[in-house]
Design an enzyme around this catalytic site. Structure first.
Site, PDB file in Angstrom:
ATOM      1  N   LYS A  13       0.823  -1.200  -0.097  1.00 54.34           N
ATOM      2  CA  LYS A  13      -0.045   0.038   0.278  1.00 54.34           C
ATOM      3  C   LYS A  13       0.859   1.097   0.108  1.00 54.34           C
ATOM      4  O   LYS A  13       0.634   2.099  -0.694  1.00 54.34           O
ATOM      5  CB  LYS A  13      -0.976  -0.098   1.080  1.00 54.34           C
ATOM      6  CG  LYS A  13      -1.877  -1.175   1.561  1.00 54.34           C
ATOM      7  CD  LYS A  13      -2.713  -0.868   2.555  1.00 54.34           C
ATOM      8  CE  LYS A  13      -2.196  -0.957   3.689  1.00 54.34           C
ATOM      9  NZ  LYS A  13      -1.210  -2.154   4.447  1.00 54.34           N
ATOM     10  N   ARG A  88      -8.261   1.260  10.325  1.00 51.87           N
ATOM     11  CA  ARG A  88      -7.993  -0.194  10.479  1.00 51.87           C
ATOM     12  C   ARG A  88      -8.866  -0.814  11.349  1.00 51.87           C
ATOM     13  O   ARG A  88      -8.550  -2.028  11.881  1.00 51.87           O
ATOM     14  CB  ARG A  88      -6.462  -0.023  11.183  1.00 51.87           C
ATOM     15  CG  ARG A  88      -5.181  -0.521  10.321  1.00 51.87           C
ATOM     16  CD  ARG A  88      -4.061  -0.234  11.331  1.00 51.87           C
ATOM     17  NE  ARG A  88      -2.838  -0.962  10.815  1.00 51.87           N
ATOM     18  CZ  ARG A  88      -1.987  -0.243  10.107  1.00 51.87           C
ATOM     19  NH1 ARG A  88      -1.992   0.556   9.582  1.00 51.87           N
ATOM     20  NH2 ARG A  88      -0.912  -0.981   9.844  1.00 51.87           N
ATOM     21  N   ARG A 127      12.245  -5.891   4.202  1.00 51.24           N
ATOM     22  CA  ARG A 127      12.014  -4.369   4.077  1.00 51.24           C
ATOM     23  C   ARG A 127      13.443  -3.570   4.609  1.00 51.24           C
ATOM     24  O   ARG A 127      13.778  -3.892   5.953  1.00 51.24           O
ATOM     25  CB  ARG A 127      10.918  -4.086   4.335  1.00 51.24           C
ATOM     26  CG  ARG A 127      10.953  -2.562   4.473  1.00 51.24           C
ATOM     27  CD  ARG A 127       9.366  -2.044   4.538  1.00 51.24           C
ATOM     28  NE  ARG A 127       8.640  -2.203   5.735  1.00 51.24           N
ATOM     29  CZ  ARG A 127       7.451  -1.810   5.927  1.00 51.24           C
ATOM     30  NH1 ARG A 127       6.552  -1.270   4.829  1.00 51.24           N
ATOM     31  NH2 ARG A 127       6.719  -2.202   7.006  1.00 51.24           N
ATOM     32  N   ARG A 160      12.940  -1.453  10.232  1.00 52.01           N
ATOM     33  CA  ARG A 160      11.887  -0.849  11.207  1.00 52.01           C
ATOM     34  C   ARG A 160      11.781  -1.911  12.207  1.00 52.01           C
ATOM     35  O   ARG A 160      12.119  -3.095  11.953  1.00 52.01           O
ATOM     36  CB  ARG A 160      10.546  -0.856  10.385  1.00 52.01           C
ATOM     37  CG  ARG A 160      10.160   0.673  10.018  1.00 52.01           C
ATOM     38  CD  ARG A 160       9.171   0.676   9.178  1.00 52.01           C
ATOM     39  NE  ARG A 160       7.709   0.011   9.827  1.00 52.01           N
ATOM     40  CZ  ARG A 160       6.660   0.059   9.317  1.00 52.01           C
ATOM     41  NH1 ARG A 160       6.520   0.567   8.182  1.00 52.01           N
ATOM     42  NH2 ARG A 160       5.674  -0.420   9.897  1.00 52.01           N
ATOM     43  N   ARG A 171       1.380  -8.555  13.758  1.00 52.13           N
ATOM     44  CA  ARG A 171       0.695  -7.733  12.984  1.00 52.13           C
ATOM     45  C   ARG A 171      -0.218  -8.257  11.958  1.00 52.13           C
ATOM     46  O   ARG A 171      -1.297  -7.827  11.703  1.00 52.13           O
ATOM     47  CB  ARG A 171       1.855  -6.740  12.100  1.00 52.13           C
ATOM     48  CG  ARG A 171       2.515  -5.592  12.986  1.00 52.13           C
ATOM     49  CD  ARG A 171       3.675  -5.151  12.758  1.00 52.13           C
ATOM     50  NE  ARG A 171       3.741  -4.687  11.058  1.00 52.13           N
ATOM     51  CZ  ARG A 171       4.813  -4.403  10.529  1.00 52.13           C
ATOM     52  NH1 ARG A 171       5.959  -4.776  10.903  1.00 52.13           N
ATOM     53  NH2 ARG A 171       4.652  -3.824   9.323  1.00 52.13           N
TER      54      ARG A 171
HETATM   55  P1  ADP Z   1       1.990  -1.761   8.294  1.00 52.43           P
HETATM   56  O1  ADP Z   1       0.930  -1.493   7.329  1.00 52.43           O
HETATM   57  O2  ADP Z   1       3.170  -2.199   7.339  1.00 52.43           O
HETATM   58  O3  ADP Z   1       1.853  -2.533   9.210  1.00 52.43           O
HETATM   59  P2  ADP Z   1       1.871   1.070   9.168  1.00 52.43           P
HETATM   60  O4  ADP Z   1       3.379   1.888   8.975  1.00 52.43           O
HETATM   61  O5  ADP Z   1       0.989   1.281   8.389  1.00 52.43           O
HETATM   62  O6  ADP Z   1       2.622  -0.197   8.713  1.00 52.43           O
HETATM   63  O7  ADP Z   1       1.839   0.820  10.849  1.00 52.43           O
HETATM   64  C1  ADP Z   1       2.708   0.784  11.679  1.00 52.43           C
HETATM   65  C2  ADP Z   1       2.105   0.585  13.129  1.00 52.43           C
HETATM   66  O8  ADP Z   1       1.567   1.940  13.237  1.00 52.43           O
HETATM   67  C3  ADP Z   1       1.028  -0.524  13.291  1.00 52.43           C
HETATM   68  O9  ADP Z   1       1.343  -1.848  13.612  1.00 52.43           O
HETATM   69  C4  ADP Z   1       0.131   0.320  14.360  1.00 52.43           C
HETATM   70  O10 ADP Z   1       0.905   0.107  15.583  1.00 52.43           O
HETATM   71  C5  ADP Z   1       0.366   1.731  14.236  1.00 52.43           C
HETATM   72  N1  ADP Z   1      -0.674   2.304  13.203  1.00 52.43           N
HETATM   73  C6  ADP Z   1      -0.769   2.798  11.921  1.00 52.43           C
HETATM   74  N2  ADP Z   1      -1.946   2.939  11.451  1.00 52.43           N
HETATM   75  C7  ADP Z   1      -2.649   2.955  12.402  1.00 52.43           C
HETATM   76  C8  ADP Z   1      -4.181   2.932  12.629  1.00 52.43           C
HETATM   77  N3  ADP Z   1      -5.039   3.422  11.458  1.00 52.43           N
HETATM   78  N4  ADP Z   1      -4.726   2.538  13.740  1.00 52.43           N
HETATM   79  C9  ADP Z   1      -3.978   2.127  14.803  1.00 52.43           C
HETATM   80  N5  ADP Z   1      -2.744   1.932  14.789  1.00 52.43           N
HETATM   81  C10 ADP Z   1      -2.209   2.306  13.691  1.00 52.43           C
END
Ligand code: ADP
Ligand code: ZN
Length: 218
Positions: A13, A88, A127, A160, A171
């Site tokens: 994404k 999410r 990554r 990361r 996750r």
């Molecule tokens: P990925 O999609 O690769 O897991 P992101 O960079 O989107 O990575 O998110 C990393 C972390 O940030 C998530 O595991 C969560 O802890 C937090 N996070 C990001 N977006 C949200 C969201 N919309 N709601 C809750 N936590 C979020």
């Protein structure tokens, strides 16, 4: 064009968002990026979020809904935007609907990146990210020309903290339990389009461009 990109971590994404943002001239809004910036800047929000992020858990809904509602007030979202990693949870989706109702606008399309678990794990654990410009590499599939150094800006690459295997598995579990129900939520609204997140970056970009052209969004 107002888009939501939905799908598991590792679906690509973020990568597609960067390309789409450039091509269509609309901002890429990633809650993950915003939260990581707050961690880096040592902001209270970052301190609160970090413990959740490091475990691969979700940051509380009120926190992320607040971040996005604020961000959407920025005039650069007038022409459209790409939401990446938000909503999410169903609660976040309802919060988004409320924020958008105030702006008298709605989401045009939700793109669901259906992705196999094997591909997602492989992408996330391999990554590497540029500390300086944020560009994403993959240790095997998309290595930089010089190991550990960003091709674009010469910055150092890092992994990361949440891209280790144990956290990645959590996750994915959190995604299945809390985020996947959104597929149904948006299917019922009739705004969902499914694509394969397993495709190569360039191929998937073409599929997406086609979808937007057909929907007369671009
Ligand atoms: P990925 O999609 O690769 O897991 P992101 O960079 O989107 O990575 O998110 C990393 C972390 O940030 C998530 O595991 C969560 O802890 C937090 N996070 C990001 N977006 C949200 C969201 N919309 N709601 C809750 N936590 C979020
Ligand atoms: Zn860089």
């Amino acid at each position: 064009m107002k888009l939501i990109l939905l799908g598991p971590p590792g679906a690509g994404k973020g990568t597609q968002s960067v390309e789409l943002s450039k091509s269509y001239g609309i901002p890429h809004i990633s809650t993950g990026d915003i939260l990581r910036e707050s961690v880096k800047a040592g902001l209270p929000l970052g301190l609160k979020a970090k413990s959740y992020m490091d475990k691969g858990e979700l940051v509380p809904d009120e926190v992320v809904i607040g971040i996005v509602a604020e961000r959407l007030k920025n005039p650069d979202t007038k022409k459209g935007f790409i939401l990446d990693g938000f909503p999410r949870t169903v609660k976040q989706a309802v919060g988004l609907d409320e924020a958008l109702a105030k702006m008298l606008s709605g989401i045009d399309l939700v793109i669901y990146f259906q992705t196999s678990t094997k591909v997602a794990i492989e992408r996330l654990t391999g990554r590497r990210v540029c500390k300086n410009c944020g560009f994403n590499y993959h240790a095997k599939n998309m290595p930089p020309r010089k190991e550990g150094v960003c091709d674009k800006c010469g910055g150092p690459l890092y992994q990361r903290p949440d891209d280790n295997e144990a956290t990645v598995l959590n996750r994915l579990k959190v995604y299945e339990e809390q985020t996947k129900p959104l597929v149904d939520y948006y299917m019922k609204k009739g705004t969902l389009k499914k694509v394969s997140g397993d495709l190569q970056v360039g191929e998937l970009f073409k599929v997406l461009s086609q979808i937007f052209a057909e929907a007369k969004l671009a």
